[in-house]
Design a protein around this motif. Structure first.
Motif, short mmCIF file in Angstrom:
data_model
loop_
_atom_site.label_atom_id
_atom_site.label_comp_id
_atom_site.label_asym_id
_atom_site.label_seq_id
_atom_site.Cartn_x
_atom_site.Cartn_y
_atom_site.Cartn_z
N LYS A 202 -0.32 13.27 6.94
CA LYS A 202 -0.36 11.82 7.08
C LYS A 202 -1.33 11.17 6.11
O LYS A 202 -1.14 10.02 5.70
CB LYS A 202 -0.73 11.46 8.52
N ARG B 194 7.43 7.28 -0.33
CA ARG B 194 6.09 7.32 0.24
C ARG B 194 5.03 7.78 -0.74
O ARG B 194 3.91 7.27 -0.75
CB ARG B 194 6.08 8.24 1.47
N LEU B 195 5.40 8.74 -1.60
CA LEU B 195 4.40 9.35 -2.47
C LEU B 195 4.59 9.01 -3.94
O LEU B 195 3.79 9.42 -4.78
CB LEU B 195 4.39 10.87 -2.27
N ASP C 123 -2.70 11.02 -4.75
CA ASP C 123 -2.91 12.46 -4.73
C ASP C 123 -1.96 13.19 -5.68
O ASP C 123 -2.27 14.28 -6.16
CB ASP C 123 -2.72 13.00 -3.31
N ALA D 151 -1.88 12.02 3.07
CA ALA D 151 -1.45 12.11 1.67
C ALA D 151 -0.90 10.78 1.19
O ALA D 151 -0.22 10.06 1.93
CB ALA D 151 -0.41 13.20 1.51
N GLY D 152 -1.20 10.45 -0.07
CA GLY D 152 -0.72 9.20 -0.64
C GLY D 152 -0.35 9.37 -2.10
O GLY D 152 -0.58 10.43 -2.71
N PRO D 153 0.22 8.33 -2.73
CA PRO D 153 0.65 8.42 -4.12
C PRO D 153 -0.45 8.85 -5.09
O PRO D 153 -0.18 9.58 -6.05
CB PRO D 153 1.12 6.99 -4.42
N GLN E 144 -5.72 17.13 -5.03
CA GLN E 144 -6.84 16.21 -5.25
C GLN E 144 -7.91 16.82 -6.16
O GLN E 144 -8.48 16.13 -7.00
CB GLN E 144 -7.45 15.84 -3.89
#
Length: 537
Positions: free
Chosen positions: A294, A325-326, A300, A296-298, A273
């Protein structure tokens, strides 16, 4: 020693001024004005350190490294390296200099100091058992180890060597003597890098200046890596990938690298990030651990150009979850310590599941029958053999072993089993020494492990061959379970029967809390043999 002095090398700029105050003008100007890069000579092009020195001189005020304790500008790395070169010449008579440091900017500063002084760098693996680390120190014959106080505290003991020099005790203040760095020919030894000893005592791999420079150039040409990239480095610098790809390559091209000494998934996401890296290289277990964050997302990971997995096969479940997921497609790479290390790198533009991609520029590969040496056809399995300017000179003080790993035509025998597809892309399918022969049929542990790893309850697995009076050998398996999962041997065996030929189904499947692993996270299959006679849990 006062606290301010204790932070000189790792937590404070080696110019003598704090990192908050910046590098004093007299230091930077005297070095840059008095030591301008001369026209490049052929000797320079094949040394490790000269291209890095040019980068540091051309970008003296650019932040090139950020680690857990501080940021390093180009001139600060060079000033520190010059101070260390003087200390090395004063304190050491050995051609080999040990470097026992955490993943940080201090490591390349120490290595550069050794090369400026005309010495060979020996990265020391602080994760080795005490007797193994001492063996490496004794075998390489060094009389000086560059280290840090916290590193020795982490070890809990001090290895035996004539001079152990914590960087906190080096006087970095003031302007170092401006000197002409040692020159190096392509065939001069640059790094003596010991393997982790998964098949016996650690072996010293002799990597020349030409070997490592060639691999840096190969990686740069293949990937288009440039000074606009940002690398997130989590692999230890005693590991060949951590040294060449995550340390020397960025410094050569002037890219920024962000180091962290410990892999903590939540921290890694925060570094993504904050620094928006374009390159991340890890082992499969690291990518799997990142999925446990949990929050964390695309977004990032949106800055990534390359997400590369190596060291062992990337499980389909991890690759699939990371992509879904990412939003990141993980590509696999391949190489060995003996090849400096990178030989193959699957690019996003040519992604293929289970493939490590085609060979890098200048690398030649062939697949042969290991018993006859005859070339195999497209998509036929055999031993992977390699030629190229990045292939090691040999094993240190082991001439017989060196002779054994090169065939009559000079190809390096990797000991890995693989196949090349019609587009020249390599897939690694097993290790020659780990092949199991069941009733005359060849079985590779990796194939069975991939099936077991795909089971919902299994986090990781290891398979070996166990002697059997009737069929010669039979596969046995050990599994680590995912958190909250229960062990059901019958269910796992049924799972395997549905996906494998009958002779490949493990005769025994046992559960362990933790599979034996080496310091870089690879499962050490030979250690599983000690578990054969233990009672099932």
């Amino acid at each position: 020693m006062e606290q301010r002095r204790n932070r000189v090398d790792i937590g404070r700029a080696p110019s003598g001024r704090s990192r908050e105050g910046g590098l004093g003008e007299p230091v930077s100007s005297s070095l840059v004005r008095g030591w301008q890069p001369r026209p490049e000579a052929p000797t320079d092009r094949m040394s490790i350190h000269w291209p890095i020195i040019r980068t540091l001189l051309r970008r003296p005020t650019r932040t090139l490294i950020v680690d857990d304790r501080r940021a390093w500008r180009g001139i600060e790395l060079l000033v520190g390296a010059l101070h260390l070169a003087a200390e090395i010449e004063r304190r050491s008579e050995s051609p080999h200099i040990g470097v026992l440091l955490p993943t940080s900017g201090a490591f390349p500063m120490a290595a550069l100091g050794a090369w400026i002084a005309g010495r060979v760098v020996v990265p020391l693996n602080y994760l080795l058992a005490r007797d193994e680390l001492q063996y490496v120190i004794d075998d390489c014959g060094t009389d000086l180890i560059l280290t840090a106080g916290p590193m020795l505290e982490h070890l809990g003991y001090q290895p035996r060597v004539r001079t152990m020099l914590p960087l906190e005790e080096v006087g970095f203040a003031g302007v170092p003597e401006v000197r002409w760095p040692a020159l190096a020919r392509a065939d001069d030894l640059g790094v003596l890098l010991y393997t982790s000893g998964t098949s016996g005592k650690p072996k010293g791999v002799e990597l020349t200046h030409g070997n490592i420079r060639a691999n840096i150039d190969q990686c740069r040409r293949w990937s288009g890596f440039n000074d606009g990239d940002v690398v997130l480095g989590v692999l230890p610098q005693f590991h060949c990938f951590g040294l060449t790809v995550l340390t020397l390559l960025p410094l050569t091209v002037g890219a920024r690298v962000v180091f962290t000494a410990r892999f903590v998934p939540q921290k890694i996401v925060r570094l993504f990030q904050e620094h928006r890296p374009t390159v991340f290289v890890g082992i499969p277990s690291m990518f799997n651990a990142l999925l446990s964050v949990k929050a964390a997302g695309p977004a990032d990971f949106a800055s990534l150009r390359f997400a590369v997995s190596g060291g062992e096969p990337l499980p389909d479940a991890v690759a699939g979850a990371f992509r879904e997921r990412l939003g990141v497609t993980i590509n696999e790479g391949y190489g060995l310590t003996e090849t400096s290390p990178v030989t193959n790198w699957c690019m996003p533009r040519d992604h293929a599941a289970h493939s490590v991609g085609p060979p890098l520029p200048g690398v030649l590969e062939r697949i042969v029958d290991p018993s006859t040496g005859a070339a195999m056809g497209v998509n036929e399995e055999g031993e992977v053999r390699i030629k190229g300017p990045n292939v090691m000179r040999g094993y240190y003080r082991l001439p017989d072993l060196t002779a054994q790993v090169f065939d009559d035509e000079g190809w390096f025998r990797t000991g890995d089993i693989g196949r090349l597809d019609e587009r020249g892309r390599l897939s690694i399918t097993g290790r020659l020494k780990e092949m199991i022969i069941v009733g005359g049929e060849n079985v590779f542990p990796r194939e069975i492990e991939e099936v077991l790893n795909a089971h919902p309850s299994v986090a990781a697995s290891g398979v070996i061959g166990v002697r059997d009076e009737v069929r010669g050998e039979l596969p046995w398996a050990w599994v680590e379970l995912k958190e909250g999962a229960s062990f059901d041997e019958a269910s796992l065996r049924s799972w395997c029967r549905e996906r494998l030929a009958g002779y490949k189904v493990p005769r025994e499947i046992r559960v362990v809390a933790h599979l034996p692993r080496n310091p870089t996270g690879k499962i050490v299959r030979r250690a599983l043999h000690a578990l054969v006679n233990e009672d099932s849990p």
